[in-house]
Design a protein around this motif. Structure first.
Motif, PDB file in Angstrom:
ATOM      1  N   MET A 288      -7.305  12.976 -13.497  1.00 23.64           N
ATOM      2  CA  MET A 288      -7.838  13.096 -12.140  1.00 23.64           C
ATOM      3  C   MET A 288      -7.585  11.820 -11.336  1.00 23.64           C
ATOM      4  N   GLU A 289      -7.777  10.672 -11.952  1.00 24.14           N
ATOM      5  CA  GLU A 289      -7.538   9.400 -11.275  1.00 24.14           C
ATOM      6  C   GLU A 289      -6.087   9.270 -10.829  1.00 24.14           C
ATOM      7  N   ILE A 290      -5.162   9.607 -11.724  1.00 25.25           N
ATOM      8  CA  ILE A 290      -3.739   9.494 -11.402  1.00 25.25           C
ATOM      9  C   ILE A 290      -3.378  10.467 -10.280  1.00 25.25           C
ATOM     10  N   LYS A 291      -3.906  11.677 -10.345  1.00 23.74           N
ATOM     11  CA  LYS A 291      -3.647  12.669  -9.301  1.00 23.74           C
ATOM     12  C   LYS A 291      -4.138  12.174  -7.935  1.00 23.74           C
ATOM     13  N   ASN A 292      -5.268  11.447  -7.943  1.00 25.74           N
ATOM     14  CA  ASN A 292      -5.889  11.011  -6.688  1.00 25.74           C
ATOM     15  C   ASN A 292      -5.399   9.659  -6.172  1.00 25.74           C
ATOM     16  N   LEU A 293      -4.593   8.944  -6.945  1.00 24.45           N
ATOM     17  CA  LEU A 293      -4.139   7.617  -6.518  1.00 24.45           C
ATOM     18  C   LEU A 293      -3.458   7.623  -5.146  1.00 24.45           C
ATOM     19  N   PRO A 294      -2.579   8.589  -4.865  1.00 25.53           N
ATOM     20  CA  PRO A 294      -1.941   8.582  -3.548  1.00 25.53           C
ATOM     21  C   PRO A 294      -2.928   8.768  -2.395  1.00 25.53           C
ATOM     22  N   THR A 295      -4.072   9.386  -2.679  1.00 29.18           N
ATOM     23  CA  THR A 295      -5.072   9.647  -1.633  1.00 29.18           C
ATOM     24  C   THR A 295      -6.109   8.534  -1.534  1.00 29.18           C
ATOM     25  N   TYR A 296      -6.642   8.112  -2.685  1.00 24.21           N
ATOM     26  CA  TYR A 296      -7.750   7.157  -2.689  1.00 24.21           C
ATOM     27  C   TYR A 296      -7.328   5.730  -2.996  1.00 24.21           C
ATOM     28  N   GLY A 297      -6.165   5.545  -3.614  1.00 24.83           N
ATOM     29  CA  GLY A 297      -5.765   4.213  -4.027  1.00 24.83           C
ATOM     30  C   GLY A 297      -6.541   3.754  -5.243  1.00 24.83           C
TER      31      GLY A 297
ATOM     32  N   LYS B 178     -14.248   2.922  -5.669  1.00 17.27           N
ATOM     33  CA  LYS B 178     -14.568   4.073  -4.816  1.00 17.27           C
ATOM     34  C   LYS B 178     -13.718   5.288  -5.165  1.00 17.27           C
ATOM     35  N   GLY B 179     -12.432   5.062  -5.396  1.00 12.45           N
ATOM     36  CA  GLY B 179     -11.570   6.149  -5.826  1.00 12.45           C
ATOM     37  C   GLY B 179     -11.990   6.694  -7.175  1.00 12.45           C
ATOM     38  N   PHE B 180     -12.428   5.800  -8.058  1.00 10.83           N
ATOM     39  CA  PHE B 180     -12.915   6.194  -9.376  1.00 10.83           C
ATOM     40  C   PHE B 180     -14.161   7.077  -9.243  1.00 10.83           C
ATOM     41  N   MET B 181     -15.056   6.701  -8.340  1.00 13.11           N
ATOM     42  CA  MET B 181     -16.268   7.488  -8.105  1.00 13.11           C
ATOM     43  C   MET B 181     -15.929   8.910  -7.650  1.00 13.11           C
ATOM     44  N   LEU B 182     -15.026   9.015  -6.700  1.00 17.95           N
ATOM     45  CA  LEU B 182     -14.639  10.327  -6.192  1.00 17.95           C
ATOM     46  C   LEU B 182     -13.962  11.164  -7.274  1.00 17.95           C
ATOM     47  N   SER B 183     -13.188  10.513  -8.123  1.00 16.00           N
ATOM     48  CA  SER B 183     -12.540  11.235  -9.222  1.00 16.00           C
ATOM     49  C   SER B 183     -13.565  11.715 -10.238  1.00 16.00           C
ATOM     50  N   MET B 184     -14.594  10.913 -10.490  1.00 17.58           N
ATOM     51  CA  MET B 184     -15.681  11.332 -11.396  1.00 17.58           C
ATOM     52  C   MET B 184     -16.335  12.608 -10.883  1.00 17.58           C
TER      53      MET B 184
ATOM     54  N   GLU C  29      -3.731 -11.371  -0.649  1.00 20.78           N
ATOM     55  CA  GLU C  29      -3.069 -10.116  -0.301  1.00 20.78           C
ATOM     56  C   GLU C  29      -3.561  -9.008  -1.227  1.00 20.78           C
ATOM     57  N   VAL C  30      -4.113  -7.950  -0.642  1.00 20.60           N
ATOM     58  CA  VAL C  30      -4.514  -6.767  -1.420  1.00 20.60           C
ATOM     59  C   VAL C  30      -3.445  -5.704  -1.184  1.00 20.60           C
ATOM     60  N   LEU C  31      -2.674  -5.415  -2.228  1.00 24.33           N
ATOM     61  CA  LEU C  31      -1.528  -4.515  -2.133  1.00 24.33           C
ATOM     62  C   LEU C  31      -1.909  -3.094  -2.528  1.00 24.33           C
ATOM     63  N   SER C  32      -1.280  -2.121  -1.876  1.00 24.72           N
ATOM     64  CA  SER C  32      -1.509  -0.727  -2.263  1.00 24.72           C
ATOM     65  C   SER C  32      -0.845  -0.429  -3.589  1.00 24.72           C
ATOM     66  N   GLU C  33       0.295  -1.077  -3.852  1.00 20.36           N
ATOM     67  CA  GLU C  33       0.997  -0.987  -5.124  1.00 20.36           C
ATOM     68  C   GLU C  33       1.596  -2.343  -5.427  1.00 20.36           C
ATOM     69  N   LYS C  34       1.926  -2.568  -6.689  1.00 18.14           N
ATOM     70  CA  LYS C  34       2.593  -3.805  -7.083  1.00 18.14           C
ATOM     71  C   LYS C  34       3.961  -3.461  -7.666  1.00 18.14           C
ATOM     72  N   GLU C  35       4.872  -3.161  -6.765  1.00 21.79           N
ATOM     73  CA  GLU C  35       6.228  -2.836  -7.157  1.00 21.79           C
ATOM     74  C   GLU C  35       7.175  -3.850  -6.523  1.00 21.79           C
ATOM     75  N   ASP C  36       8.438  -3.803  -6.916  1.00 16.08           N
ATOM     76  CA  ASP C  36       9.409  -4.791  -6.449  1.00 16.08           C
ATOM     77  C   ASP C  36       9.354  -4.969  -4.929  1.00 16.08           C
ATOM     78  N   ALA C  37       9.400  -3.856  -4.207  1.00 16.77           N
ATOM     79  CA  ALA C  37       9.455  -3.913  -2.746  1.00 16.77           C
ATOM     80  C   ALA C  37       8.203  -4.541  -2.145  1.00 16.77           C
ATOM     81  N   ASN C  38       7.039  -4.297  -2.768  1.00 12.45           N
ATOM     82  CA  ASN C  38       5.792  -4.882  -2.258  1.00 12.45           C
ATOM     83  C   ASN C  38       5.810  -6.398  -2.367  1.00 12.45           C
ATOM     84  N   TYR C  39       6.285  -6.886  -3.506  1.00 16.96           N
ATOM     85  CA  TYR C  39       6.360  -8.339  -3.691  1.00 16.96           C
ATOM     86  C   TYR C  39       7.424  -8.957  -2.784  1.00 16.96           C
ATOM     87  N   GLU C  40       8.561  -8.287  -2.635  1.00 14.94           N
ATOM     88  CA  GLU C  40       9.602  -8.812  -1.747  1.00 14.94           C
ATOM     89  C   GLU C  40       9.083  -8.948  -0.322  1.00 14.94           C
TER      90      GLU C  40
END
Length: 234
Positions: free
Chosen positions: A53-62, A66-72, A151-162
């Motif tokens: 459920m958490e993985i499914k909701n990551l694109p919506t809640y990040g 708080k996202g964990f609560m909604l997934s629960m 910096e609070v990033l939505s994701e930590k991927e190559d492009a985010n760091y660049e």
């Protein structure tokens, strides 16, 4: 493995489970959810379904509590076919609020290391999670004054760091990232030509785990605690 840090001018730190304890609270919360929903499934199955459920909701809640609560809550509704009681939902909300209000437990030597490194390097925080929650934790930690930038990033991927390094006018060859997650804090930095040091935490979220194939040939240092960083940079 020899890694040269002579060119480093800026050091980035992950926050959760690098500067302070975080993942342990999620493991405790998952156990509580397992008990609350034990009428519907086994604890192991509930744990698996909550992760799904958490993985499914990551694109919506990040990321974050708080996202964990909604997934629960969504999982409780799903497993119970919509019959879960208001009392159980209320307890889940209490679990999440308790996580948000946990005191900050700094990891060993954190402040001494930041104090020492800040004399010779520019320090920044690069973390994932809920912006308000991460800002709150930094304020409560008493560490905020050591950092030039947060910096609070939505994701930590190559492009985010660049994008982050470009915004701060930092060359990848001048940047060192320190963190507990190989997936988020180490491999992306190596991919863009920066350096990274891995400090494993005793528990890792399944989503952050990588296999041996992902790390094969990657050149990075592994230390047991932040206090070892000082010697590596001397």
């Amino acid at each position: 493995m020899e890694v040269n840090y002579n060119n480093i001018k800026v050091i980035g730190f992950d926050a959760d489970d690098t500067l302070w304890v975080n993942e342990t609270y999620f493991r405790d919360a998952e156990e509580q959810v397992g008990r609350l929903l034990s009428h519907y499934e086994t604890p192991n199955k509930i744990d698996q379904e909550l992760f799904r459920m958490e993985i499914k909701n990551l694109p919506t809640y990040g990321y974050g509590v708080k996202g964990f609560m909604l997934s629960m809550i969504e999982l409780a509704l799903e497993l119970s076919n919509g019959t879960v009681s208001n009392k159980v939902i209320s307890k889940m909300l209490d679990i999440g609020k308790d996580m948000i209000n946990k005191p900050i437990e700094l990891l060993e030597g954190v402040e001494d290391v930041l104090k020492t490194l800040s004399k010779d390097y520019k320090l920044i925080v690069a973390t994932k999670g809920d912006l308000l929650d991460q800002e709150r934790k930094l304020e409560k930690s008493g560490l905020i004054d050591y950092f030039h930038h947060v910096e609070v990033l939505s994701e930590k991927e190559d492009a985010n760091y660049e994008k982050l390094l470009k915004h701060l006018e930092i060359k990848p060859s001048e940047f060192l990232m320190i963190g507990n997650s190989l997936k988020s804090d180490i491999l992306p930095l190596l991919n863009i030509g920066a350096e990274a040091i891995h400090i494993p935490f005793h528990t890792t979220w399944e989503h952050e785990k990588v296999n041996e194939k992902d790390t094969n040939g990657a050149k990075y240092k592994i230390v047991e605690s932040l206090t070892e960083i000082i010697k590596l940079l001397q």
